[in-house]
Scaffold this active site. Structure first.
Site: not given
Ligand code: IMP
Length: 447
Positions: A13, A16, A40-42, A227, A242, A306, A335-336, A420
């Site tokens: 997060d 990227k 998730g990319h925004t 990730q 992950t 979450r 940074l902001d 940024g």
């Molecule tokens: P999984 O990738 O869904 O198996 O989750 C394994 C761990 O990686 C968990 O702690 C998730 O919260 C974390 N995780 C997976 N994808 C992301 C991401 O894109 N950003 C932040 N944490 C992630």
């Protein structure tokens, strides 16, 4: 023009997607090389917010090759929904290419992700429950279903049948859970995948060759990691990680090119740290300062919603991420969010709370017990109070903000090429020395 790998330098997060979107302006291809829709990319462009989970961040450039590489795990329903959404908004998706060798996330993978976490109880990892781990497990067990299998009914059915038997046994105790226990019906799963295969066929390709051809023509190829380093299955805080390698080496295996095609590795780090899910986080703040960061940075998951755990910048983790990725440049995002803090802390080493003598660690501890009891020891730097969201050049930043970025570069040994200062695409400042560290041209990007 080179191959540039973009990787997360913390726990994910980091923003990227925004950096990839920026580099895409000069790229011939963007390749996602691992992970799946756990990411998730925004991207905020012209005031409009776009959220992607699977589709590479360059998709807003019409016709640009946006590749889902062989190392990615693909949930076809999520992919189809993203494609449909983009089409509805008039985005040209003709450049989207999906590796025929990428693995498919099946309904039983999602069910196993849920049941696995349920079984772990208090010890749960906090996965995104998108079926990522079980899908990679099947890939390693050679029981995976691949994208190309969706194009051949006979092979598809045979492979699902082989994979299904052990899943049915594993899921039996959970089969009455109405919330997520799927009906593991062979015929239904086969029909669903054939239908997706039919719709996605125009995008299925030999993606390694496409990336290779761009590199051979001297064009820029951006390899987009999901990730981050500290969630890496080999190098992260195992088992709270992950199930793929979000580090630079995987850009090769996950896209089908060799290491010599990579010229630069950019680490992306937030100006502070966040983590979602369970696992060690030495600089975590459990007080009002952490809450303030969460609110100011809107630190809620793009994928699961979450709340993210927040903490000060971790130079120990960053040095480690820099080493295992051989980072050539750093981009510091958000940074902001630190504006208005009287002082800003950076953890320069860890101290064990478990040791009577308070052992300290300058490098990232490999031992899980040490890591679980580690807390940060901090340097304190002066903050700034000026609004920096309108800054567009390095010299626009307050001196203390520049000092903070210089400090990060110093403690990590990696040059900071950009920062940024807000969510918008234009809200970045390039370091005056950036051109010394990258073949990407900030000057051309500004035109
Ligand atoms: P999984 O990738 O869904 O198996 O989750 C394994 C761990 O990686 C968990 O702690 C998730 O919260 C974390 N995780 C997976 N994808 C992301 C991401 O894109 N950003 C932040 N944490 C992630």
């Amino acid at each position: 023009m080179p191959g540039i790998v973009i990787v997360g330098a913390q726990w994910g997060d980091e923003g990227k997607g925004k950096v990839v979107d920026l580099l895409a302006a000069q790229a011939d291809a963007i390749v996602r090389f691992q992970g799946g829709n756990n990411a998730g990319h925004t991207i905020v462009r012209d005031g409009e917010t776009w959220k992607f989970h699977l589709i590479p961040s360059g998709i807003l450039y019409p016709g640009l090759n946006c590749i889902i590489g062989n190392g990615v795990v693909v949930d076809p329903s999520v992919l189809q929904t993203e494609i449909d959404g983009l089409r509805r908004n008039g985005v040209d998706v003709s450049g989207l290419k999906i590796s025929a060798n990428a693995h498919i996330i099946m309904p039983y993978h999602i069910a196993l992700d849920h049941s696995g976490e349920a079984k772990l109880g208090k010890l749960e990892i906090g996965t995104t429950k998108r079926g990522i781990g079980p899908c990679y497990a099947d890939k390693a067990a050679r029981l995976g279903i691949r994208v190309q299998d969706m194009l051949d009914e006979k092979i598809l059915k045979k492979k699902i049948m082989a994979a299904l038997v052990p899943k049915q046994l594993m899921l039996r105790p959970f089969e009455r859970d109405p919330e997520w226990a799927p009906k593991l019906d062979l015929q239904q799963m086969t029909e669903d995948l054939l239908a997706y295969g039919h719709r996605l066929e125009q995008h299925i390709a030999d993606t390694g060759t496409i990336a290779w051809n761009s590199l051979q023509d001297g064009k820029l190829v951006v390899f987009e990691g999901a990730q981050a380093a500290l969630l890496d299955i080999d190098h992260g805080t195992y088992p709270f990680v992950t199930s793929s390698n979000p580090t630079a080496g995987a850009a090769c295996t996950g896209s089908g090119i060799g290491p010599r095609a990579i010229d630069e590795v950019w680490g992306i780090a937030k100006a502070y740290c966040t983590r979602v899910g369970a696992g060690p986080f030495p600089t975590e703040l459990h007080d009002d300062t952490g809450t303030r960061m969460r609110d100011a940075g809107h630190e809620y998951g793009t994928t699961t919603g979450r709340p993210r755990r927040c903490g000060w910048f971790d130079a120990v983790g960053l040095r480690y991420a820099a080493r295992i990725n051989t980072m050539s440049a750093l981009a510091i995002t958000k940074l902001d969010v630190l504006t208005g803090f009287d002082s800003i802390k950076v953890a320069t080493r860890y101290r064990s709370t478990d040791e009577i003598d308070g052992a300290t660690f300058d490098t990232f501890p490999y031992h899980q017990t040490v890591l679980h009891h580690a807390i940060g020891e901090y340097e304190e730097l002066p903050g700034w109070s000026e609004d920096i969201t309108e800054c567009r050049s390095w010299s626009d930043l307050p001196q203390t903000a520049r000092d903070y970025l210089d400090y990060i570069a110093d403690v990590s040994g990696v040059p900071v090429v950009l920062a940024g200062v807000g969510p918008g695409r234009e809200q970045i400042v390039w370091n005056n020395s950036a051109a010394e560290h990258t073949a990407f041209s900030p000057a051309a990007a500004a035109d």
